[in-house]
Write an enzyme that holds these catalytic residues in place. Structure first.
Site, PDB file in Angstrom:
ATOM      1  N   GLU A 117      31.654 119.597  11.756  1.00  0.00           N
ATOM      2  CA  GLU A 117      33.478 119.206  11.997  1.00  0.00           C
ATOM      3  C   GLU A 117      34.084 120.350  12.268  1.00  0.00           C
ATOM      4  O   GLU A 117      34.650 121.738  11.917  1.00  0.00           O
ATOM      5  CB  GLU A 117      34.618 118.554  10.509  1.00  0.00           C
ATOM      6  CG  GLU A 117      33.835 116.942  10.450  1.00  0.00           C
ATOM      7  CD  GLU A 117      33.879 116.173  11.367  1.00  0.00           C
ATOM      8  OE1 GLU A 117      34.977 116.630  12.038  1.00  0.00           O
ATOM      9  OE2 GLU A 117      33.653 114.972  11.214  1.00  0.00           O
TER      10      GLU A 117
ATOM     11  N   CYS B 298      42.923 121.667  13.371  1.00  0.00           N
ATOM     12  CA  CYS B 298      42.941 121.055  13.719  1.00  0.00           C
ATOM     13  C   CYS B 298      42.433 120.663  14.821  1.00  0.00           C
ATOM     14  O   CYS B 298      42.192 120.986  16.112  1.00  0.00           O
ATOM     15  CB  CYS B 298      41.059 120.920  13.326  1.00  0.00           C
ATOM     16  SG  CYS B 298      41.051 119.746  12.314  1.00  0.00           S
TER      17      CYS B 298
HETATM   18  P1  NAD Z   1      35.172 129.551   9.298  1.00  0.00           P
HETATM   19  O1  NAD Z   1      34.278 129.105  10.106  1.00  0.00           O
HETATM   20  O2  NAD Z   1      35.833 130.340   9.291  1.00  0.00           O
HETATM   21  O3  NAD Z   1      34.687 129.262   8.235  1.00  0.00           O
HETATM   22  C1  NAD Z   1      34.711 128.146   7.500  1.00  0.00           C
HETATM   23  C2  NAD Z   1      33.245 128.053   5.712  1.00  0.00           C
HETATM   24  O4  NAD Z   1      32.012 128.843   6.810  1.00  0.00           O
HETATM   25  C3  NAD Z   1      34.239 129.215   4.989  1.00  0.00           C
HETATM   26  O5  NAD Z   1      33.972 128.241   3.904  1.00  0.00           O
HETATM   27  C4  NAD Z   1      33.552 130.221   5.247  1.00  0.00           C
HETATM   28  O6  NAD Z   1      32.443 131.099   4.197  1.00  0.00           O
HETATM   29  C5  NAD Z   1      31.850 130.083   5.872  1.00  0.00           C
HETATM   30  N1  NAD Z   1      31.194 130.449   6.661  1.00  0.00           N
HETATM   31  C6  NAD Z   1      32.326 131.787   7.401  1.00  0.00           C
HETATM   32  N2  NAD Z   1      31.012 132.658   7.977  1.00  0.00           N
HETATM   33  C7  NAD Z   1      29.848 132.343   7.845  1.00  0.00           C
HETATM   34  C8  NAD Z   1      28.391 133.002   8.695  1.00  0.00           C
HETATM   35  N3  NAD Z   1      28.380 133.562   9.386  1.00  0.00           N
HETATM   36  N4  NAD Z   1      27.968 131.914   8.000  1.00  0.00           N
HETATM   37  C9  NAD Z   1      27.539 131.319   6.928  1.00  0.00           C
HETATM   38  N5  NAD Z   1      29.339 130.767   6.739  1.00  0.00           N
HETATM   39  C10 NAD Z   1      30.166 131.428   7.137  1.00  0.00           C
HETATM   40  O7  NAD Z   1      36.251 128.517   9.434  1.00  0.00           O
HETATM   41  P2  NAD Z   1      37.776 128.570   9.107  1.00  0.00           P
HETATM   42  O8  NAD Z   1      38.476 130.055   9.886  1.00  0.00           O
HETATM   43  O9  NAD Z   1      37.908 128.429   7.877  1.00  0.00           O
HETATM   44  O10 NAD Z   1      38.340 127.643   9.852  1.00  0.00           O
HETATM   45  C11 NAD Z   1      39.268 127.149  10.585  1.00  0.00           C
HETATM   46  C12 NAD Z   1      38.317 126.950  11.692  1.00  0.00           C
HETATM   47  O11 NAD Z   1      37.844 125.473  11.297  1.00  0.00           O
HETATM   48  C13 NAD Z   1      39.103 126.033  12.915  1.00  0.00           C
HETATM   49  O12 NAD Z   1      38.559 126.982  14.464  1.00  0.00           O
HETATM   50  C14 NAD Z   1      39.656 124.728  12.942  1.00  0.00           C
HETATM   51  O13 NAD Z   1      39.730 123.734  14.319  1.00  0.00           O
HETATM   52  C15 NAD Z   1      38.711 124.269  12.389  1.00  0.00           C
HETATM   53  N6  NAD Z   1      38.327 123.004  12.321  1.00  0.00           N
HETATM   54  C16 NAD Z   1      37.810 122.083  11.833  1.00  0.00           C
HETATM   55  C17 NAD Z   1      37.993 120.860  11.612  1.00  0.00           C
HETATM   56  C18 NAD Z   1      38.057 119.142  11.802  1.00  0.00           C
HETATM   57  O14 NAD Z   1      37.859 119.169  10.694  1.00  0.00           O
HETATM   58  N7  NAD Z   1      37.137 119.123  12.663  1.00  0.00           N
HETATM   59  C19 NAD Z   1      38.834 120.449  10.422  1.00  0.00           C
HETATM   60  C20 NAD Z   1      39.801 122.484  10.117  1.00  0.00           C
HETATM   61  C21 NAD Z   1      39.977 122.988  10.548  1.00  0.00           C
END
Ligand code: NAD
Length: 454
Positions: free
Chosen positions: A206, A240
Site C-alpha cells: 500500500e 496518502c
Molecule cells: P516509510 O516508507 O518511510 O516507512 C514505512 C515503514 O517502513 C516504517 O515502519 C519504517 O520503519 C519502515 N522502513 C523505512 N525505511 C525502511 C527501509 N529502508 N527498510 C525497511 N523498512 C523501512 O513511510 P512513512 O514515511 O512512514 O509513510 C509515508 C508514506 O506512506 C507516504 O508515501 C504515503 O503516501 C504512504 N502511505 C500509503 C498508504 C496507503 O494506504 N497506500 C497509507 C499511508 C501512507
C-alpha cells in the site's frame, strides 16, 4: 528470529484454523480498543497533535467498523465456497477452501499509525494467520500503545508487536514470512518487494503517489473547494489519498482560488495555528522538507510556519513548474499547488508525468468529462465530485496500482488477501468413465470437442 519461530510452531498446532478461536481473539481486540479509545487519541495527539475528531473518525471508529463487519461475516467468508462442477469431472463437487498463509508480517507507517497497523491485523487474524506488527518508529507513543494493546489481547505466539526503526524492519524482512503486508512510501515498498522476492513471499504493498484533483469549468466551485480543502488539510495533508495538486480549467481558476481560501478560513479560522482542528507535520525533518519545497514559489495563501511546533499552515501555491521540488514527488503535507489547464492534453501532460497515483479526483458536472478521466487514466481509486471518501465504504477494495501499490484490502477483500484459495474437487466413486485413461482409444474428432466439457 525467536518470535517467528514461536509463531510458526503455534500455527502448526492448527489452533488458528478454528473460526471460533479467531472470533474470540477479535472480540477481545474489539473490547480492548473500545476501552482504550481515549488513550489512543491521546497517544496520537502527543505524537503530532492530530485532532481527536480525526483520530476517532479515521482511526479507532474506522477499525471498530472493520471489526464489526468481520465478526458478522467471518463464518460465511471462512466457509469453503462451492463452485459449479464441470461435465468433464462429473460426478463431483467443486470447492474453494480458504487457507491461512501462516506467519504474516505487517509493517506500518506513521500518518494513520493506529488504523494502518490494526486494519490489516484484523484481516490477517480473521483469515487464521499469526501476525507480527512493526509499527512506525516515527510515532513512538502510538507504537508503544499498540504494543500494549496487542500484548493484552493476544498470546505472543498468535500476534505480537516488534518495535523499532529501519534496522529492525530490515531484520524482520530478512526472515522468511508467508505473507508481507506493507504500507508506506514507494521507495521502501521496492525494498520490501525485493526482500519478499527472495523467499517468493506474496505481498500487499500500500504505497503513495502524486494524486491529481481535476476541476473543470462546469464544476460546482464552492462545493468543490469545500471538499478539496477537507480532504487535503485533514491530518495536515499527511494522507496518502489527499489531493497532491489541483488541475483547474483556466476559466474558473480565480473563482476556485477564492473559494479555497474561504473554505480554509471557514474550517480553521483566521488564526489557523490556534485551531484545535489542525494537526502538525510529523517531525522536524518532514517540516524542513516541506519548507524547502516552498522556496522560490508564489504563495497564493498561507505559508505561515512555526518551526518549534512543526507547524505549517494550509498553503496554496500558484503554478509551480513541473521540474520544481514541489512537483517532483509526493508532497505529503499541507501544500496544494494550483495549476491551470486549457486543453485535455495539458491534463495528460501532468498526470502522465508521474507513476500511477493512489487516487484521482474529478470535479465536474459534465458526465462525459467525468467518465473520460476515470476511463483514461490508471490509478488506485478515487471519487467524482469529492475527495478521500472512497476509503469509507468497506465494500470497496482499497489499494494502489503500479507505483502506488500491489493488491487491496478492507472488508471481505482483507479476508481474501490473507487467505490462499485452495481449489479442491471431491470426486464421486460410483462412476469412473474410462475415456481419459491410456491406452487412448477415443477418436481424435471427439478429443477435439473436449473444450465443451471444461
Ligand atoms: P516509510 O516508507 O518511510 O516507512 C514505512 C515503514 O517502513 C516504517 O515502519 C519504517 O520503519 C519502515 N522502513 C523505512 N525505511 C525502511 C527501509 N529502508 N527498510 C525497511 N523498512 C523501512 O513511510 P512513512 O514515511 O512512514 O509513510 C509515508 C508514506 O506512506 C507516504 O508515501 C504515503 O503516501 C504512504 N502511505 C500509503 C498508504 C496507503 O494506504 N497506500 C497509507 C499511508 C501512507
Amino acid at each position: 528470529m525467536e518470535i517467528l519461530q514461536k509463531q510458526r510452531e503455534f500455527f502448526l498446532t492448527q489452533q488458528t484454523k478454528a473460526v471460533s478461536f479467531r472470533k474470540k481473539a477479535l472480540k477481545r481486540l474489539q473490547k480492548e480498543i473500545i476501552a482504550r479509545e481515549d488513550a489512543i487519541c491521546d497517544a496520537i495527539y502527543a505524537d503530532f497533535k492530530k485532532p481527536k475528531f480525526e483520530t476517532l473518525a479515521a482511526e479507532t471508529q474506522f477499525v471498530l467498523a472493520e471489526l464489526k463487519l468481520v465478526l458478522k461475516c467471518i463464518d460465511l467468508w471462512a466457509r469453503p465456497e462451492r463452485k459449479s462442477a464441470t461435465l468433464m469431472n462429473w460426478p463431483s463437487s467443486d470447492w474453494i477452501y480458504k487457507e491461512p498463509y501462516g506467519a504474516v508480517l505487517i509493517i506500518a507507517p506513521w500518518n494513520y499509525p493506529f488504523q494502518l497497523a490494526i486494519a490489516p491485523l484484523i484481516g490477517a487474524i480473521a483469515a487464521g494467520n499469526t501476525v507480527v506488527i512493526k509499527p512506525s518508529e516515527t510515532t513512538p507513543k502510538t507504537s508503544r500503545l499498540i504494543s500494549e494493546i496487542i500484548t493484552a489481547v493476544f498470546p505472543r505466539e498468535h500476534a505480537a508487536v516488534v518495535e523499532g526503526g529501519v534496522e529492525v524492519s530490515q531484520q524482520l524482512l530478512a526472515q522468511k514470512w508467508d505473507y508481507i503486508f506493507f504500507t508506506g512510501s514507494t521507495r521502501v515498498g521496492q525494498i520490501v518487494y525485493e526482500s519478499a522476492a527472495k523467499h517468493l513471499t506474496p505481498v500487499t504493498l500500500e504505497l503513495g503517489g502524486k494524486n491529481p484533483c481535476i476541476v473543470d469549468d462546469t464544476a460546482s466551485i464552492a462545493l468543490a473547494a469545500k471538499r478539496i480543502v477537507w480532504g487535503k488539510f485533514l491530518n495536515a495533508g499527511q494522507t496518502c489519498i489527499a489531493s497532491d495538486y489541483v488541475l483547474v480549467h483556466k476559466k474558473v481558476k480565480g473563482q476556485l482560488i477564492d473559494a479555497l481560501k474561504k473554505s480554509i478560513i471557514n474550517s480553521y479560522g483566521e488564526d489557523m495555528e490556534a485551531s484545535p482542528d489542525y494537526a502538525r507535520t510529523i517531525n522536524q525533518k518532514h517540516y524542513s522538507g516541506l519548507k524547502s519545497m516552498l522556496e522560490g514559489e508564489e504563495i497564493l495563501f498561507g505559508g505561515q510556519s512555526n518551526e518549534g511546533d512543526n507547524y505549517l499552515s494550509p498553503t496554496l501555491v500558484n503554478e509551480p513548474k513541473l521540474d520544481s521540488k514541489l512537483m517532483q514527488g509526493e508532497i505529503f503535507g499541507p501544500i496544494l499547488p494550483i495549476i491551470a489547464y486549457d486543453t485535455e492534453e495539458d491534463i495528460e501532460r501532468h498526470i502522465m508525468n508521474y507513476g500511477k497515483p493512489l487516487a484521482t479526483y474529478v470535479f465536474s458536472n459534465n458526465r462525459k468529462f467525468q467518465q473520460k478521466i476515470i476511463g483514461t487514466y490508471s490509478f488506485g481509486g478515487g471519487a467524482i465530485n469529492d475527495t478521500v471518501i472512497q476509503i469509507t465504504n468497506k465494500k470497496l477494495p482499497f489499494g494502489g496500482v503500479g507505483a502506488s501499490g500491489i493488491g487491496a484490502y478492507h472488508g471481505k477483500t482483507s479476508f481474501d488477501i490473507f487467505s490462499h484459495q485452495k481449489a479442491i474437487i471431491k470426486k464421486a466413486n460410483w462412476l469412473d468413465a474410462p475415456l481419459r485413461y491410456a491406452p487412448y482409444n477415443l477418436p481424435m474428432r471427439f478429443v477435439k470437442m473436449i473444450k465443451h466439457l471444461f
